[in-house]
Design an enzyme around this catalytic site. Structure first.
Site, PDB file in Angstrom:
ATOM      1  N   ASP A  52       0.759  -1.120   0.164  1.00  0.00           N
ATOM      2  CA  ASP A  52      -0.056  -0.104  -0.003  1.00  0.00           C
ATOM      3  C   ASP A  52       0.922   1.261   0.043  1.00  0.00           C
ATOM      4  O   ASP A  52       1.472   1.710   1.170  1.00  0.00           O
ATOM      5  CB  ASP A  52      -1.133   0.204   1.250  1.00  0.00           C
ATOM      6  N   GLU A 130      31.237   9.479   3.656  1.00  0.00           N
ATOM      7  CA  GLU A 130      31.814   9.278   5.141  1.00  0.00           C
ATOM      8  C   GLU A 130      30.604   9.659   6.237  1.00  0.00           C
ATOM      9  O   GLU A 130      30.509  10.806   6.803  1.00  0.00           O
ATOM     10  CB  GLU A 130      32.907  10.124   5.320  1.00  0.00           C
ATOM     11  N   GLU A 132      29.058  10.037   9.582  1.00  0.00           N
ATOM     12  CA  GLU A 132      29.179  10.187  11.236  1.00  0.00           C
ATOM     13  C   GLU A 132      28.088  10.072  12.131  1.00  0.00           C
ATOM     14  O   GLU A 132      26.942  10.337  11.549  1.00  0.00           O
ATOM     15  CB  GLU A 132      30.025  11.645  11.505  1.00  0.00           C
ATOM     16  N   GLU A 187      35.482  10.354  16.232  1.00  0.00           N
ATOM     17  CA  GLU A 187      35.466  11.507  15.742  1.00  0.00           C
ATOM     18  C   GLU A 187      35.804  12.780  16.531  1.00  0.00           C
ATOM     19  O   GLU A 187      36.030  12.529  17.842  1.00  0.00           O
ATOM     20  CB  GLU A 187      34.510  12.059  14.930  1.00  0.00           C
ATOM     21  N   GLU A 194      33.154   7.562  13.541  1.00  0.00           N
ATOM     22  CA  GLU A 194      33.133   7.542  11.928  1.00  0.00           C
ATOM     23  C   GLU A 194      33.815   6.253  11.484  1.00  0.00           C
ATOM     24  O   GLU A 194      34.541   5.788  12.025  1.00  0.00           O
ATOM     25  CB  GLU A 194      34.000   8.653  11.294  1.00  0.00           C
ATOM     26  N   HIS A 243      30.419  13.357   4.545  1.00  0.00           N
ATOM     27  CA  HIS A 243      31.074  14.088   3.147  1.00  0.00           C
ATOM     28  C   HIS A 243      31.011  12.989   2.088  1.00  0.00           C
ATOM     29  O   HIS A 243      30.980  11.599   2.353  1.00  0.00           O
ATOM     30  CB  HIS A 243      32.618  14.087   3.397  1.00  0.00           C
ATOM     31  N   ARG A 315      40.363  22.714   4.066  1.00  0.00           N
ATOM     32  CA  ARG A 315      39.223  22.137   4.453  1.00  0.00           C
ATOM     33  C   ARG A 315      37.958  23.113   5.024  1.00  0.00           C
ATOM     34  O   ARG A 315      36.906  22.824   5.339  1.00  0.00           O
ATOM     35  CB  ARG A 315      39.213  20.985   5.695  1.00  0.00           C
ATOM     36  N   GLU A 332      35.710  15.961  -3.047  1.00  0.00           N
ATOM     37  CA  GLU A 332      34.922  15.719  -1.888  1.00  0.00           C
ATOM     38  C   GLU A 332      33.895  16.975  -1.486  1.00  0.00           C
ATOM     39  O   GLU A 332      34.269  18.022  -1.378  1.00  0.00           O
ATOM     40  CB  GLU A 332      35.772  15.641  -0.695  1.00  0.00           C
ATOM     41  N   ARG A 334      31.438  18.327   1.144  1.00  0.00           N
ATOM     42  CA  ARG A 334      31.344  18.254   2.351  1.00  0.00           C
ATOM     43  C   ARG A 334      30.193  18.733   3.234  1.00  0.00           C
ATOM     44  O   ARG A 334      30.252  18.620   4.406  1.00  0.00           O
ATOM     45  CB  ARG A 334      32.608  19.171   2.967  1.00  0.00           C
TER      46      ARG A 334
END
Length: 443
Positions: A52, A130, A132, A187, A194, A243, A315, A332, A334
């Site tokens: 359903d 990745e 977390e 982490e 992680e 990420h 970063r 990457e 993020r």
């Protein structure tokens, strides 16, 4: 691993499987399933299992509720943590009674975007996620508390990292289920963890994210802990991200993002792809960061990527280029968080990148300074916008972005927007404890 129909029937018999979960994902990213006894397995493999759809968030109205589950044979898996009355699972695509794919199926939406990539000459999109998560202790009833399982920090180990044993069992369970685990660590925030697994093609990667969440929550509960993928469960510490490393391939040995003659090793295709990601970032943010709570993570000061920029050397921007080159050249992204529906998140990022390639968008200069210490005026001068500040702003940006709206399709767009408008309105009209603490005695 590829399975045939005969492989699955034989595996079910040899491993004494008694029940099969036919799994799928709703629009909000929640795993759903129809559980059947093994006696119905052949019927399921014939694509004849109906459910359903009107009872699933963002699917269909009650007057058009019949939908069919088409199992993906490659997703056959027997759960290792159930030893009696064993349970297996198959991840399914959703189809209408007339045999057409359901337009609002998140897995189907990602497949549609991948088809566009294929038409442009790309055989696969590889993704390394990745996700977390936090581990909280549970009370005597098994309900989660706000007490963290440890006070460890980045890369800490036992006895400071009390989640180590739980994390190890998660890793062992995932490996038994076919995951190739690359790393596992504590982490930055207390109670935060992680586990990184090897990249895979986009559909498999999204399937793995959903399986990963299920395993983490299941094993954590066996250790008296509650695992949460909520982006920002605690004020004053880092939130949880997801990420997403991604690349496009023209063949198994031809990474379309690599150019050995470029000083950064990045091809023109990669640069156009990144330009698309940056151009549409504000438009797809509400898909990659889909909850009210997501925007409590996306604030300066906690290493979260708030600013729409890129770099190969720091970063703080939203997009980073990891150092590996050759077949490992990748982008990457993020800002996504683990509350995102992985199928939709990968679909909209791919759509944004493909738009950059199709229209040969120009990639802006990299931002190699730490954006977190730049003033607002400096960011404006550098042409660095911010991601939306809240869910409502994200919804508004989504509606303005034709590329992302088209990637989602009319059905998913309308239902997602409606569900998230309700979420925002519930949050906006709620009286929160912070307000009582601030105002109850002052006024």
């Amino acid at each position: 691993m590829s399975f045939t129909r005969e492989d699955i029937l034989r595996s079910a018999q040899e491993q004494n499987v008694r029940f099969i979960r036919l799994q799928f994902t709703d629009l909000l990213g929640t795993i759903k399933n129809v559980e059947i006894p093994v006696s119905q397995l052949e019927k399921a493999l014939d694509n004849k299992m109906m459910f359903d759809g009107s009872s699933i968030e963002g699917y269909v109205r009650i007057e058009e509720s019949d939908m069919y589950l088409y199992p993906d044979l490659e997703t056959w898996m027997v759960f290792p943590w159930i030893t009696e009355n064993r349970v297996a699972r198959l991840i399914c695509d959703i189809y209408m009674p007339d045999g057409t794919p359901f337009a609002g199926d998140p897995r189907g939406i990602l497949k549609r975007c991948l088809k566009q990539a294929e038409e442009m000459g790309f055989t696969s999109m590889n993704v390394g996620p990745e996700p977390e998560f936090f581990l909280f202790k549970t009370d005597e009833k098994g309900d989660p508390t706000m007490e963290l399982n440890d006070q460890g920090g980045y890369f800490d180990l036992a006895p400071t990292d009390l989640g180590e044993n739980c994390r190890r069992e998660i890793v062992l369970t995932l490996e038994e289920m076919g995951f190739e685990i690359e790393a596992s660590h504590h982490e930055v925030a207390p109670g935060q963890h992680e586990i990184d697994f090897k990249y895979a093609s986009a559909i498999k990667a999204a399937d793995q994210i959903q399986t990963f969440k299920l395993v983490v929550k299941t094993i954590a509960r066996q250790h008296g802990l509650h695992a949460t993928f909520m982006p920002k469960p605690l004020f004053g510490v880092n939130g949880s991200g997801m990420h997403c490393h991604q690349s496009l391939f023209k063949s198994k040995t031809d990474n379309a993002f690599y150019d050995e003659n470029d000083k950064l090793g990045l091809s023109t295709t990669a640069r156009h792809y990144m330009a698309g990601l940056l151009k549409h970032a504000r438009g797809y943010a509400v898909i990659t960061n889909p909850t009210v709570n997501s925007y409590k993570r996306l604030v300066p000061g906690y290493e979260a990527p708030v600013y729409v920029a890129w770099s190969a050397s720091n970063r703080s921007p939203m997009i980073r280029i990891p150092a590996s080159r050759g077949l490992s050249t990748r982008v990457e992204v993020r800002n996504p968080d683990p509350a995102a529906n992985p199928y939709l998140a990968l679909a909209v990022m791919l759509a944004a990148g493909l738009d950059g390639i199709k229209n040969k968008l120009t990639l802006p200069a990299p931002t190699d300074r730490n954006i977190y210490v730049m003033t607002e005026e400096e960011r404006i001068d550098e042409g660095i916008p911010s991601l939306p500040a809240n869910l409502k702003e994200g919804l508004n940006e989504l509606l303005r972005n034709e590329v992302i709206c088209e990637a989602l399709g009319d059905h998913a767009l309308a239902h997602f927007y409606e569900l998230k408008e309700i979420e925002w309105d519930m949050y906006r009209t709620q009286v929160h404890q912070w307000e009582r603490d601030q105002y109850l005695t002052l006024y």
